[in-house]
Write an enzyme that holds these catalytic residues in place. Sequence first.
Site, short mmCIF file in Angstrom:
data_model
loop_
_atom_site.label_atom_id
_atom_site.label_comp_id
_atom_site.label_asym_id
_atom_site.label_seq_id
_atom_site.Cartn_x
_atom_site.Cartn_y
_atom_site.Cartn_z
CG ASP A 240 2.44 -6.92 0.32
OD1 ASP A 240 1.99 -6.46 1.40
OD2 ASP A 240 3.66 -6.96 0.07
CE1 TYR B 139 10.90 -5.16 6.13
CE2 TYR B 139 9.75 -7.17 5.52
CZ TYR B 139 9.76 -5.79 5.68
OH TYR B 139 8.65 -5.07 5.38
CE LYS C 149 7.09 -2.65 4.76
NZ LYS C 149 5.89 -3.35 4.25
#
Length: 274
Positions: A26, A145, A176
């Site tokens: 992606d 993140y 993630k």
Amino acid sequence: MFLGKEVRLSRIVNPKSGRMLAITVDHPITRGMMPGLVDIRSVMKRVAAGKPDAITMHKGIAEKVFPPYAGQSSIILKASAYSVQYHPTYDTPVADVEEAVRMGADAISVGCIVGGPDQAQQLTFLGKVSKEAASAGMPLVAHIYPKGALIKDQHDAQVLAYAVRAGAELGVDIIKTMWSGSAESFRLVVDSCPAIVALAGGEMGETLEDYLRMTREALDVGMRGVTYGRFVWSHPHTSAVIKSLSALMHQDASVEEALKVYDRALEEEKDLQS
């Protein structure tokens, strides 16, 4: 947990190991046309040949490129995107749960960048998608993140722990995050999160052995998933790399054993080509 979510999770999280091996393709919206990803049809063929549990992609690639590989790996539909060049701290919505269901995806994935002025909007979106995904029986993966302007060190275990816990608080199933630099520090990240913690690859190593060693160390402190991209599909032997990672994730192999799996996969490739 609803049956639909259990069924879909069983296709992206290996029932025997309880772990997930996903490969991401992606990147173009986020990082531009990276050389290894220009020919997406070739990349998809090589990735699918390695038989990962799932492949993360945007809807256009799912519709135009993935159909020949349906049933071989699951689709994780990416539903947001940030851009290193144009909007580096804002992961903007680009798809929704309804589209994920229509495409036969086994999970929907969204990004969320915390630690900056755009955090509130992105957490609001994450909470909204979490509600919609739960109603549809769709597992939710989030790439969370700590890259906002207020973050001094995005690899600091404390801020990574904050990021993954924020996702768990909002109902994310698989989160993630980035490597903190050591198994000892990464243990805090895993211990802070009741959801499945998955590791991103990025630029955390130079060789296959570097990534295998990082993966092994993270597994040893409770990490249960990886969602690797660049180092996998830019490697000249993509499917062999995936098979070596699978040995770590699902057979609990050592780094040395995983490297032997890679070598055997290379020999099999040569035999097929001869």
